[in-house]
Design a protein around this motif. Structure first.
Motif, short mmCIF file in Angstrom:
data_model
loop_
_atom_site.label_atom_id
_atom_site.label_comp_id
_atom_site.label_asym_id
_atom_site.label_seq_id
_atom_site.Cartn_x
_atom_site.Cartn_y
_atom_site.Cartn_z
N GLY A 75 0.79 -1.23 0.00
CA GLY A 75 0.00 0.00 0.00
C GLY A 75 0.82 1.27 0.00
N GLY A 76 2.15 1.17 0.04
CA GLY A 76 3.00 2.35 0.03
C GLY A 76 4.24 2.14 0.88
N GLU A 77 4.99 3.22 1.06
CA GLU A 77 6.21 3.17 1.85
C GLU A 77 6.17 4.24 2.93
OE1 GLU A 77 9.85 3.11 -0.39
OE2 GLU A 77 8.95 1.90 -1.96
N TYR A 78 6.79 3.96 4.06
CA TYR A 78 6.83 4.87 5.20
C TYR A 78 8.26 4.93 5.70
CZ TYR A 78 5.77 6.74 9.86
OH TYR A 78 5.72 7.49 11.01
N LEU A 79 8.78 6.13 5.90
CA LEU A 79 10.14 6.32 6.38
C LEU A 79 10.12 7.35 7.48
CD1 LEU A 79 13.26 5.83 5.88
CD2 LEU A 79 13.15 7.84 4.41
N VAL A 80 10.77 7.04 8.61
CA VAL A 80 10.79 7.97 9.74
C VAL A 80 12.18 7.95 10.38
CG1 VAL A 80 9.91 6.27 11.40
CG2 VAL A 80 9.55 8.70 11.84
N ALA A 81 12.63 9.14 10.79
CA ALA A 81 13.89 9.25 11.53
C ALA A 81 13.65 8.74 12.95
CB ALA A 81 14.38 10.69 11.54
N LEU A 82 14.50 7.85 13.41
CA LEU A 82 14.32 7.26 14.73
C LEU A 82 14.34 8.31 15.84
CD1 LEU A 82 16.54 4.07 14.33
CD2 LEU A 82 14.04 4.21 14.28
N ASN A 83 15.15 9.38 15.66
CA ASN A 83 15.21 10.40 16.70
C ASN A 83 14.00 11.34 16.69
OD1 ASN A 83 15.72 12.01 14.48
ND2 ASN A 83 17.70 12.75 15.19
N GLN A 84 13.08 11.13 15.76
CA GLN A 84 11.85 11.91 15.71
C GLN A 84 10.65 11.16 16.28
OE1 GLN A 84 11.73 15.29 14.67
NE2 GLN A 84 13.91 14.86 14.95
N ILE A 85 10.83 9.87 16.58
CA ILE A 85 9.75 9.07 17.15
C ILE A 85 9.61 9.40 18.63
CG2 ILE A 85 8.97 6.72 17.70
CD1 ILE A 85 10.41 5.74 15.18
N THR A 86 8.36 9.65 19.08
CA THR A 86 8.12 9.92 20.50
C THR A 86 7.41 8.75 21.18
OG1 THR A 86 6.04 11.05 19.97
CG2 THR A 86 8.04 12.42 20.17
N SER A 87 6.71 7.92 20.43
CA SER A 87 6.09 6.72 21.01
C SER A 87 5.75 5.72 19.92
CB SER A 87 4.83 7.07 21.81
OG SER A 87 3.80 7.49 20.96
N VAL A 88 5.73 4.46 20.32
CA VAL A 88 5.33 3.36 19.45
C VAL A 88 4.34 2.54 20.26
CG1 VAL A 88 6.11 1.28 18.26
CG2 VAL A 88 7.56 3.30 18.27
N SER A 89 3.18 2.26 19.69
CA SER A 89 2.18 1.51 20.45
C SER A 89 1.45 0.51 19.56
CB SER A 89 1.17 2.46 21.09
OG SER A 89 0.42 3.12 20.08
N ARG A 90 0.89 -0.48 20.21
CA ARG A 90 0.02 -1.44 19.54
C ARG A 90 -1.19 -1.65 20.44
NH1 ARG A 90 1.00 -7.75 17.67
NH2 ARG A 90 -0.96 -7.91 16.56
N HIS A 91 -2.36 -1.56 19.87
CA HIS A 91 -3.58 -1.73 20.65
C HIS A 91 -4.70 -2.23 19.75
CE1 HIS A 91 -3.77 2.29 18.90
NE2 HIS A 91 -5.08 2.20 18.99
N LYS A 92 -5.75 -2.77 20.39
CA LYS A 92 -6.92 -3.26 19.66
C LYS A 92 -8.14 -2.49 20.13
CE LYS A 92 -5.36 -7.99 18.93
NZ LYS A 92 -5.68 -9.40 19.08
N TYR A 93 -9.10 -2.31 19.22
CA TYR A 93 -10.37 -1.69 19.59
C TYR A 93 -11.45 -2.19 18.66
CZ TYR A 93 -8.98 1.62 15.88
OH TYR A 93 -8.57 2.18 14.69
N VAL A 94 -12.70 -2.01 19.09
CA VAL A 94 -13.85 -2.41 18.28
C VAL A 94 -14.37 -1.17 17.57
CG1 VAL A 94 -16.18 -3.38 18.33
CG2 VAL A 94 -14.42 -4.27 19.87
#
Length: 169
Positions: free
Chosen positions: A42-61
């Motif tokens: 579906g595409g490509e995503y690139l991010v600088a590691l020093n620009q990340i403030t949080s990484v999360s995984r969650h489920k919802y309905v």
């Protein structure tokens, strides 16, 4: 003058280039230092590691009908990366009609892609303006296992500070 010959050989022959690694589906390689990249259908995503403030995984309905399993990557910038896998809420009935219908829909999407060249089953579905998320970059993942691998990839890259490339379907 003789000291220039090895430099010219290196430049013209490409011997100074970093090796390119073959990637299998879901495989990871080390990216340019300090970046995490996702290469998806579906595409490509690139991010600088020093620009990340949080990484999360969650489920919802969602709307009582779908279970969304989502990985979010928040950054110091204005865009939020979102990767998700969606299943019908009652898909836990392993032998049920809902699961068969969902599989049938994915198969139909794959067949449609073969005919039209448009891979709609890999695309994010939105209903404007209800599901439009300003400043969100969204990707649909086709399996829970692949979403787990993506989450572990970005999490370990961020924690270690070592760039990685995640390649998915």
């Amino acid at each position: 003058m003789l000291f220039l010959i090895p430099i010219l050989v290196c430049i013209t022959s490409g011997f100074c280039q970093e090796p390119v690694e073959e990637q299998n589906e879901g495989a990871e390689t080390v990216a340019k230092s300090g970046y995490w990249e996702a290469r998806l259908k579906g595409g490509e995503y690139l991010v600088a590691l020093n620009q990340i403030t949080s990484v999360s995984r969650h489920k919802y309905v969602l709307d009582g009908a779908l279970i969304v399993d989502e990985v979010s990557i928040d950054t110091k910038g204005q865009a939020l990366g979102r990767f998700y896998f969606v299943v019908p809420a009652n898909a836990s009935d392993q032998g049920g009609a809902t699961k068969k219908l969902a599989e049938s829909g994915l198969n139909a999407g794959a067949r449609l892609a073969e005919v039209t060249g448009v891979e709609i089953h890999n695309m994010v579905a939105k209903n404007y303006p209800v599901t439009t998320h300003a400043k969100s970059i969204e990707y649909r993942i086709l399996s829970s296992k692949q979403l787990e691998a993506l989450f572990e990839s970005v999490k370990s890259a961020w924690q270690s500070g070592k760039g990685q490339v995640f390649t998915g379907r």
